[in-house]
Design a protein around this motif. Structure first.
Motif, PDB file in Angstrom:
ATOM      1  N   LEU A  84       0.833  -1.208   0.000  1.00 23.09           N
ATOM      2  CA  LEU A  84       0.000   0.000   0.000  1.00 23.09           C
ATOM      3  C   LEU A  84       0.862   1.250   0.000  1.00 23.09           C
ATOM      4  O   LEU A  84       0.578   2.219  -0.730  1.00 23.09           O
ATOM      5  CB  LEU A  84      -0.935  -0.004   1.210  1.00 23.09           C
ATOM      6  CG  LEU A  84      -2.147  -0.930   1.133  1.00 23.09           C
ATOM      7  CD1 LEU A  84      -2.867  -0.981   2.470  1.00 23.09           C
ATOM      8  CD2 LEU A  84      -3.106  -0.463   0.042  1.00 23.09           C
ATOM      9  N   LYS A  85       1.912   1.264   0.808  1.00 22.34           N
ATOM     10  CA  LYS A  85       2.805   2.421   0.865  1.00 22.34           C
ATOM     11  C   LYS A  85       3.479   2.642  -0.483  1.00 22.34           C
ATOM     12  O   LYS A  85       3.519   3.777  -0.994  1.00 22.34           O
ATOM     13  CB  LYS A  85       3.861   2.194   1.950  1.00 22.34           C
ATOM     14  CG  LYS A  85       4.854   3.345   2.083  1.00 22.34           C
ATOM     15  CD  LYS A  85       5.879   3.062   3.170  1.00 22.34           C
ATOM     16  CE  LYS A  85       6.806   1.918   2.751  1.00 22.34           C
ATOM     17  NZ  LYS A  85       7.886   1.692   3.743  1.00 22.34           N
ATOM     18  N   HIS A  86       3.971   1.578  -1.087  1.00 22.18           N
ATOM     19  CA  HIS A  86       4.659   1.716  -2.370  1.00 22.18           C
ATOM     20  C   HIS A  86       3.684   2.061  -3.501  1.00 22.18           C
ATOM     21  O   HIS A  86       4.055   2.783  -4.443  1.00 22.18           O
ATOM     22  CB  HIS A  86       5.412   0.430  -2.698  1.00 22.18           C
ATOM     23  CG  HIS A  86       6.628   0.209  -1.853  1.00 22.18           C
ATOM     24  ND1 HIS A  86       7.604   1.165  -1.686  1.00 22.18           N
ATOM     25  CD2 HIS A  86       7.036  -0.874  -1.133  1.00 22.18           C
ATOM     26  CE1 HIS A  86       8.564   0.696  -0.902  1.00 22.18           C
ATOM     27  NE2 HIS A  86       8.242  -0.543  -0.552  1.00 22.18           N
ATOM     28  N   LEU A  87       2.457   1.544  -3.447  1.00 25.83           N
ATOM     29  CA  LEU A  87       1.470   1.885  -4.462  1.00 25.83           C
ATOM     30  C   LEU A  87       1.173   3.378  -4.457  1.00 25.83           C
ATOM     31  O   LEU A  87       1.101   4.019  -5.517  1.00 25.83           O
ATOM     32  CB  LEU A  87       0.173   1.095  -4.243  1.00 25.83           C
ATOM     33  CG  LEU A  87       0.100  -0.309  -4.819  1.00 25.83           C
ATOM     34  CD1 LEU A  87      -1.162  -1.012  -4.333  1.00 25.83           C
ATOM     35  CD2 LEU A  87       0.120  -0.282  -6.346  1.00 25.83           C
ATOM     36  N   SER A  88       0.991   3.930  -3.276  1.00 27.38           N
ATOM     37  CA  SER A  88       0.709   5.364  -3.168  1.00 27.38           C
ATOM     38  C   SER A  88       1.857   6.191  -3.735  1.00 27.38           C
ATOM     39  O   SER A  88       1.635   7.161  -4.482  1.00 27.38           O
ATOM     40  CB  SER A  88       0.464   5.720  -1.701  1.00 27.38           C
ATOM     41  OG  SER A  88       0.067   7.066  -1.574  1.00 27.38           O
ATOM     42  N   LYS A  89       3.083   5.789  -3.430  1.00 26.79           N
ATOM     43  CA  LYS A  89       4.245   6.504  -3.955  1.00 26.79           C
ATOM     44  C   LYS A  89       4.334   6.367  -5.480  1.00 26.79           C
ATOM     45  O   LYS A  89       4.664   7.329  -6.179  1.00 26.79           O
ATOM     46  CB  LYS A  89       5.519   5.974  -3.309  1.00 26.79           C
ATOM     47  CG  LYS A  89       5.696   6.356  -1.837  1.00 26.79           C
ATOM     48  CD  LYS A  89       7.006   5.813  -1.295  1.00 26.79           C
ATOM     49  CE  LYS A  89       7.223   6.229   0.160  1.00 26.79           C
ATOM     50  NZ  LYS A  89       8.489   5.668   0.704  1.00 26.79           N
ATOM     51  N   ALA A  90       4.047   5.169  -5.992  1.00 25.73           N
ATOM     52  CA  ALA A  90       4.126   4.942  -7.431  1.00 25.73           C
ATOM     53  C   ALA A  90       3.109   5.796  -8.179  1.00 25.73           C
ATOM     54  O   ALA A  90       3.421   6.407  -9.209  1.00 25.73           O
ATOM     55  CB  ALA A  90       3.901   3.460  -7.738  1.00 25.73           C
ATOM     56  N   ILE A  91       1.878   5.862  -7.656  1.00 28.01           N
ATOM     57  CA  ILE A  91       0.840   6.662  -8.307  1.00 28.01           C
ATOM     58  C   ILE A  91       1.244   8.131  -8.364  1.00 28.01           C
ATOM     59  O   ILE A  91       1.105   8.808  -9.398  1.00 28.01           O
ATOM     60  CB  ILE A  91      -0.505   6.492  -7.570  1.00 28.01           C
ATOM     61  CG1 ILE A  91      -1.028   5.061  -7.743  1.00 28.01           C
ATOM     62  CG2 ILE A  91      -1.536   7.494  -8.081  1.00 28.01           C
ATOM     63  CD1 ILE A  91      -2.191   4.722  -6.843  1.00 28.01           C
ATOM     64  N   THR A  92       1.778   8.635  -7.254  1.00 27.45           N
ATOM     65  CA  THR A  92       2.208  10.035  -7.204  1.00 27.45           C
ATOM     66  C   THR A  92       3.373  10.288  -8.155  1.00 27.45           C
ATOM     67  O   THR A  92       3.429  11.323  -8.833  1.00 27.45           O
ATOM     68  CB  THR A  92       2.600  10.421  -5.779  1.00 27.45           C
ATOM     69  OG1 THR A  92       1.483  10.194  -4.898  1.00 27.45           O
ATOM     70  CG2 THR A  92       2.995  11.887  -5.691  1.00 27.45           C
ATOM     71  N   SER A  93       4.287   9.331  -8.235  1.00 24.74           N
ATOM     72  CA  SER A  93       5.431   9.511  -9.133  1.00 24.74           C
ATOM     73  C   SER A  93       5.009   9.477 -10.595  1.00 24.74           C
ATOM     74  O   SER A  93       5.600  10.145 -11.439  1.00 24.74           O
ATOM     75  CB  SER A  93       6.494   8.441  -8.856  1.00 24.74           C
ATOM     76  OG  SER A  93       6.050   7.162  -9.270  1.00 24.74           O
ATOM     77  N   PHE A  94       3.963   8.718 -10.911  1.00 24.32           N
ATOM     78  CA  PHE A  94       3.483   8.631 -12.287  1.00 24.32           C
ATOM     79  C   PHE A  94       2.698   9.880 -12.706  1.00 24.32           C
ATOM     80  O   PHE A  94       2.894  10.424 -13.792  1.00 24.32           O
ATOM     81  CB  PHE A  94       2.569   7.416 -12.473  1.00 24.32           C
ATOM     82  CG  PHE A  94       3.257   6.082 -12.411  1.00 24.32           C
ATOM     83  CD1 PHE A  94       4.638   5.976 -12.447  1.00 24.32           C
ATOM     84  CD2 PHE A  94       2.509   4.915 -12.319  1.00 24.32           C
ATOM     85  CE1 PHE A  94       5.269   4.738 -12.395  1.00 24.32           C
ATOM     86  CE2 PHE A  94       3.127   3.676 -12.267  1.00 24.32           C
ATOM     87  CZ  PHE A  94       4.512   3.590 -12.304  1.00 24.32           C
ATOM     88  N   TYR A  95       1.769  10.308 -11.839  1.00 20.70           N
ATOM     89  CA  TYR A  95       0.776  11.306 -12.238  1.00 20.70           C
ATOM     90  C   TYR A  95       0.819  12.588 -11.413  1.00 20.70           C
ATOM     91  O   TYR A  95      -0.008  13.483 -11.637  1.00 20.70           O
ATOM     92  CB  TYR A  95      -0.630  10.689 -12.157  1.00 20.70           C
ATOM     93  CG  TYR A  95      -0.742   9.384 -12.910  1.00 20.70           C
ATOM     94  CD1 TYR A  95      -0.611   9.341 -14.295  1.00 20.70           C
ATOM     95  CD2 TYR A  95      -0.961   8.183 -12.232  1.00 20.70           C
ATOM     96  CE1 TYR A  95      -0.697   8.140 -14.988  1.00 20.70           C
ATOM     97  CE2 TYR A  95      -1.060   6.983 -12.914  1.00 20.70           C
ATOM     98  CZ  TYR A  95      -0.925   6.965 -14.289  1.00 20.70           C
ATOM     99  OH  TYR A  95      -1.005   5.778 -14.974  1.00 20.70           O
ATOM    100  N   GLY A  96       1.764  12.691 -10.478  1.00 23.24           N
ATOM    101  CA  GLY A  96       1.870  13.888  -9.654  1.00 23.24           C
ATOM    102  C   GLY A  96       0.877  13.883  -8.505  1.00 23.24           C
ATOM    103  O   GLY A  96       0.048  12.979  -8.360  1.00 23.24           O
ATOM    104  N   LYS A  97       0.947  14.928  -7.689  1.00 22.06           N
ATOM    105  CA  LYS A  97       0.045  15.027  -6.551  1.00 22.06           C
ATOM    106  C   LYS A  97      -1.381  15.312  -6.981  1.00 22.06           C
ATOM    107  O   LYS A  97      -2.334  15.010  -6.251  1.00 22.06           O
ATOM    108  CB  LYS A  97       0.538  16.123  -5.599  1.00 22.06           C
ATOM    109  CG  LYS A  97       1.865  15.775  -4.910  1.00 22.06           C
ATOM    110  CD  LYS A  97       2.273  16.853  -3.924  1.00 22.06           C
ATOM    111  CE  LYS A  97       3.569  16.465  -3.210  1.00 22.06           C
ATOM    112  NZ  LYS A  97       3.997  17.501  -2.239  1.00 22.06           N
TER     113      LYS A  97
END
Length: 485
Positions: free
Chosen positions: A289-302
């Motif tokens: 869950l922690k890594h998924l949240s980081k991955a989404i932000t890294s892909f599409y921004g905040k």
């Protein structure tokens, strides 16, 4: 609704006039489609598309079409689905181009007859299997990948020597209109046509006689196609969907989350092979869950709404359905949406009940439920207790678990440590099983799916070697026949 534009490039094949043009008045949808089908049936009956030269020329023409109008296709995909140029090029146009290249490379080999051994009792004789075109194929495309999933089956139809009618999805009108405009300028109109329209057009098409129907879409549409085809004993290929699971054994690696996030949220989650839900085994849930949240932000921004690389939901009905799922769990990431632009943020749901609606229906959008399970065996039981998915993914480096996953999980395709990618390999068959579809295509598998693999046995009649099996029978003949067989 015309499919026969006037005029074509001077280097293209000779065109036949449009069916029905002499009537001078407007045609009903049913009458128009009846004339289109009759026009192409004439092409199929004339064996126009059977020769290798014709097939190769039409594949080459498809190649010219996609290369010379690449930007037009990118613009249409952006209009219909908000796809970025890079994503649309990678996941639609380049994969389609790869299908063409692969078919061009192996066409001669696929068309060759394959000789097989003949039993001693029938010798001397020669036996072979020769691929024969089926005739006239109907291809009904979906809206989520409105270029690739409409035109890739056409590659198989052309390679196998068939004529074809294409029905694009009305939910992707820019892509539908572009294909309807361009295809007749490049392909021979005696063999290939495009029919646009909605439900009325689809129903009218299904009332015609076809030699094969190729449908990509949802389960409800697949049932309607199968019922219509059954009335005329027409074979079908149904590429459907389902709730494709991803099982994570060890979520500590950031690459696992990145691959899941990429596979899930490309095209705003509107991908038939995307992971529909995630089963986190043991203690892997918190880390993934922690890594998924980081991955989404890294892909599409905040703020994914501002990202050029994130798409939109195709229409209001699908948008409303997806928004209703957001209340069926706790939002661990995302959850935002904007009805005006049909934007739904990449969302992770936890605390989801297995019997909830979001876990019973295919999501087909940017919402990923994450469910905790205690063991690999529990994950397998969870998957197998539900309808067969189009794909199933295991994220584990353990060869024993990979082997067990392949052996115990029934799915259209299996992916280890990667999502969706098996569909990008031309040499692999792509298709569902059970509720996720029937039949497969890509490469040789598509060629054979749209061919009759016809057996041929040749035996001389100059010398009759079959006298031992002719009546009347006696003890000696019975003994000889037994030895021969």
């Amino acid at each position: 609704m015309s499919i026969f534009p006037t005029g074509a490039a001077s280097d293209e094949p000779e065109r036949l006039p449009a069916a029905g043009v002499e009537t001078g008045g407007p045609l009903t949808v049913e009458k128009h489609i009846e004339e289109v089908a009759a026009h192409l049936r004439g092409g199929a009956d004339s064996r126009l598309a059977h020769t290798r030269r014709f097939r190769a020329s039409q594949l080459k023409a498809l190649e010219r079409m996609i290369d010379s109008h690449r930007q037009d296709f990118l613009d249409a995909l952006a209009t219909d689905l908000g796809k970025s140029a890079l994503e649309a090029g990678l996941t639609e146009l380049d994969l389609f181009r790869g299908e063409i290249d692969y078919a061009q490379l192996y066409l001669s080999e696929w068309m060759e007859a394959k000789h097989v051994r003949v039993p001693l009792a029938l010798q001397p004789a020669v036996a072979k299997v020769e691929p024969q075109p089926l005739g006239l194929v109907l291809i009904i495309g979906p809206w989520n990948y409105p270029v690739l999933l409409l035109l890739a089956p056409l590659v198989a139809a052309i390679a196998s020597g068939n004529c074809a009618v294409l029905k694009p999805s009305e939910l992707a009108p820019a892509c539908s209109g572009l294909v309807a405009r361009l295809l007749p300028l490049f392909l021979d109109q005696r063999a290939y046509a495009v029919v646009e329209g909605g439900m009325e057009a689809s129903k009218a098409l299904l009332e015609q006689r076809w030699d094969h129907i190729f449908y990509t879409g949802g389960e409800r549409g697949g049932r309607a196609v199968a019922e219509a085809a059954a009335r005329q004993l027409t074979p079908t290929t149904l590429e459907l969907g389902g709730k494709s699971p991803a099982v994570v054994i060890d979520g500590s690696h950031a690459s696992v989350a990145r691959r899941i996030a990429y596979g899930k949220f490309m095209n705003a989650g509107q991908t038939c092979t995307a992971p529909d839900y995630l089963l986190a085994v043991g203690s892997s849930g918190e880390a993934v869950l922690k890594h998924l949240s980081k991955a989404i932000t890294s892909f599409y921004g905040k703020d994914a709404a501002k990202s050029r690389d994130y798409g939109r939901i195709v229409d209001q009905n699908h948008f409303d359905r997806l928004v209703s799922y957001l209340d069926e769990g706790t939002v661990a990431h995302g959850g935002g949406f904007d009805p005006a632009t049909r934007f739904i943020e990449p969302t992770i749901l936890v605390d989801v009940a297995p019997e909830s609606l979001v876990m019973r229906e295919e999501i087909f959008g940017p919402i990923l439920p994450v469910i905790q399970v205690n063991s690999f065996d529990e994950a397998v039981r969870f998957i197998n207790a539900r309808p067969t998915p189009l794909a199933a993914y295991l994220f584990s480096e353990n060869p024993r678990l990979q082997s067990a996953f392949e052996d115990q999980v029934r799915a259209g395709g299996i992916g280890h440590n990667i999502c969706n990618a098996h569909a990008a390999v031309p040499g692999l068959p792509f298709g569902g099983v059970g509720a996720s579809g029937m039949g497969s295509y890509h490469g040789r598998h598509g060629f054979e799916r749209l061919s009759q693999m016809r057996p041929v046995l040749s035996k001389t009649a100059v010398i009759d070697t079959l006298q031992a099996v002719y009546p009347p029978y006696n003890w000696a003949k019975t003994k000889i026949i037994g030895r021969l067989m």
